[in-house]
Design an enzyme around this catalytic site. Structure first.
Site, PDB file in Angstrom:
ATOM      1  CD  GLU A  61     -13.372   5.854   1.828  1.00  0.00           C
ATOM      2  OE1 GLU A  61     -13.950   4.769   1.638  1.00  0.00           O
ATOM      3  OE2 GLU A  61     -13.958   6.886   2.190  1.00  0.00           O
ATOM      4  CE  LYS A  97      -7.555  -6.275   6.710  1.00  0.00           C
ATOM      5  NZ  LYS A  97      -6.393  -5.712   6.006  1.00  0.00           N
ATOM      6  CD  GLU A 116      -0.106 -11.900   3.071  1.00  0.00           C
ATOM      7  OE1 GLU A 116       1.080 -12.277   3.144  1.00  0.00           O
ATOM      8  OE2 GLU A 116      -0.458 -10.805   2.590  1.00  0.00           O
ATOM      9  CG  ASP A 152      -9.282  -8.983   5.527  1.00  0.00           C
ATOM     10  OD1 ASP A 152      -8.393  -8.150   5.763  1.00  0.00           O
ATOM     11  OD2 ASP A 152     -10.108  -8.862   4.595  1.00  0.00           O
ATOM     12  N   GLY A 197       0.163 -14.535  -5.268  1.00  0.00           N
ATOM     13  CA  GLY A 197       0.224 -13.374  -4.398  1.00  0.00           C
ATOM     14  C   GLY A 197      -1.125 -12.890  -3.905  1.00  0.00           C
ATOM     15  CB  VAL A 226      -0.959  -0.009   1.205  1.00  0.00           C
ATOM     16  CG1 VAL A 226      -1.774   1.288   1.250  1.00  0.00           C
ATOM     17  CG2 VAL A 226      -1.891  -1.209   1.131  1.00  0.00           C
ATOM     18  CE  LYS A 236     -10.723  -5.817   4.293  1.00  0.00           C
ATOM     19  NZ  LYS A 236     -10.528  -6.569   3.029  1.00  0.00           N
ATOM     20  CB  VAL A 281     -13.529  -1.051   4.755  1.00  0.00           C
ATOM     21  CG1 VAL A 281     -14.552  -2.045   4.202  1.00  0.00           C
ATOM     22  CG2 VAL A 281     -13.406  -1.209   6.253  1.00  0.00           C
ATOM     23  CB  ILE A 336     -15.460   0.351  -2.832  1.00  0.00           C
ATOM     24  CG1 ILE A 336     -15.266  -0.860  -3.752  1.00  0.00           C
ATOM     25  CG2 ILE A 336     -16.898   0.832  -2.893  1.00  0.00           C
ATOM     26  CD1 ILE A 336     -16.030  -2.095  -3.308  1.00  0.00           C
TER      27      ILE A 336
END
Length: 434
Positions: free
Chosen positions: A130, A106, A191, A202, A188, A14, A206, A133, A137
């Site tokens: 933002e 998150k 994990e 996960d 990829g 990220v 969220k 999650v 989107i």
């Protein structure tokens, strides 16, 4: 005009995607803002070996996050390290120094977001999340501002791209969960330890965040019933298709007369619904409002650039606020104060159910299973059995009329002693039209 100085901590997928966008789209961003965003500091444990885009040569480079948070020139700290330990230290230290925060975290926001926001408000700085999650989107902005005038009554989402990729590959190719997971890891998408994705954790984090935004309740991941997708097999899709359904890992939050019912679990959904068409690593969120009815949001939920767009968009919003000196901020949780949520047990959930059995075939099996269901006042809807020559491990399905989760669990407990079962029954709710 003078730039707004930012410091980025964490240069993984990220962080790297965020830098790419700032490097390639910096001029357009400055045109929109009326001033530039300047990356004044970069932090990563492996910073010395990082190959960075051009344009950041003057940025301080460090492996110690304290050199970013402690820098008086930095106005916005971008936390992209993940986890709930060091990340929380970074955010709390930045708040204490009067630096605004942008995060994609998150887990931390699901566990401690409301408390961190209260702390940020007291310090007169902003906290934006933002990217935490469904990165591609802008669902936070939708719930926080876009449809904030409505009263949300239900929210359903496909919030984990890894799970959705695995399920749609099982569906389209008839491959096993284990085989597709290995492919996803090699590509990829998953994990080395995939448990956070395939066991639903996960998506649970969220959903906790989205539910707080949608319903104004202080929700933590532990409030949410969670099941993963490890038991889903190609035969489940064969039977689901017989029923004109498909299977997705659905994160749901639904308002009832008793309170919110929250769950992350594999569910059958009708093939003609819009969520059924969400395939591959995409995410989607379907929202029902009391006044505005249904709205739907779709896009890539992860990846360096889609999530990086969310991070940069948050940076732009926070930078505007810094320049305008706006004293009133919209809470990242869309409500001035979150209520204290009293969990409604998942056992109160009521729907039709899909029950898949694997048995050593013998006479009288259906009758025994039907007796266990009838003892809990559960009515059969249909019995399905596709051709299979292996009588020692024969899969078949019973669907039942709407019943509570509590009744279904009690019936399955009655079945536990039946020695013809080769594994415990698999139960999935059959959601109605979404």
């Amino acid at each position: 005009m003078q730039p707004v100085n930012i410091g980025i901590i964490g240069l993984g997928n990220v962080g790297s995607g965020t830098l790419d966008i700032l490097a390639d789209n910096g001029d357009r961003i400055a045109e929109k803002l009326g001033f530039p965003l300047r990356v004044a500091a970069l932090c990563s444990r492996g910073i010395a070996a990082k190959k960075l885009p051009t344009g950041f040569e003057t940025a301080i480079r460090t492996a110690d996050w304290r050199e970013v948070v402690g820098n008086p020139e930095i106005q916005i700290v971008v936390e992209l390290v993940g986890g709930t330990g060091t990340a929380r230290e970074i955010i709390e230290a930045a708040i204490d120094r009067g630096q605004s925060i942008v995060t994609a975290n998150k887990e931390l926001m699901a566990l401690h977001g409301p408390a961190l926001w209260d702390r940020a408000i007291a310090a007169h700085i902003n906290l934006a999340m933002e990217a935490s999650v469904a990165g591609g989107i802008p669902i936070h902005a939708v719930l926080r501002e876009g449809i904030s005038g409505d009263r949300i009554t239900a929210l359903y989402g496909i919030l984990n791209g890894t799970c959705n990729y695995i399920l749609t590959e099982i569906e389209s190719r008839g491959a096993s969960f284990e085989h597709v997971l290995a492919e996803a890891q090699k590509a990829g998408y998953a994990e080395a330890d995939p448990s956070a994705d395939v066991d639903g954790f996960d998506a649970r984090s969220k959903l906790a965040i989205l539910s707080a935004l949608a319903f104004g309740e202080r929700i933590v991941p532990g409030d949410i019933f969670t099941e993963g997708i490890r038991r889903i097999t190609p035969v489940d899709f064969e039977y689901a298709h017989q029923l004109h359904h498909t299977i997705r890992l659905i994160a749901s939050a639904r308002e009832t007369a008793n309170g919110l019912i929250l769950a992350v679990r594999p569910s059958l959904i009708p093939q003609d619904t819009i969520l059924a068409g969400v395939r591959g690593a995409y995410n989607a969120v379907w929202v029902r409002g009391k006044f505005g009815a249904d709205t739907f949001y779709y896009g890539r939920g992860a990846g360096p650039h889609p999530t990086g767009v969310a991070v940069v968009s948050d940076l732009m919003r926070v930078a505007r606020e810094l320049r305008s000196g706006s004293p009133e901020r919209v809470s990242p949780f869309a409500h001035a104060h979150l209520g204290e949520y009293k969990p409604v047990p998942i056992t109160m959930h009521e729907s039709a159910y899909y029950l898949r059995f694997r048995v050593q075939d013998r006479p009288g099996i259906i009758a025994q299973l039907a007796t266990a269901l009838a003892a809990e006042s559960i009515s059969l809807d249909a019995v399905l059995q596709l051709p299979n020559a292996n009588w020692r491990d024969l899969p078949f399905v019973i669907t039942v009329e709407p019943a509570t989760e509590q009744a279904v669990r009690a019936a399955i407990a009655r079945m536990a002693a039946m020695n013809f079962l080769t594994e415990p029954p698999l139960a999935m709710p059959m959601e109605g039209p979404l």
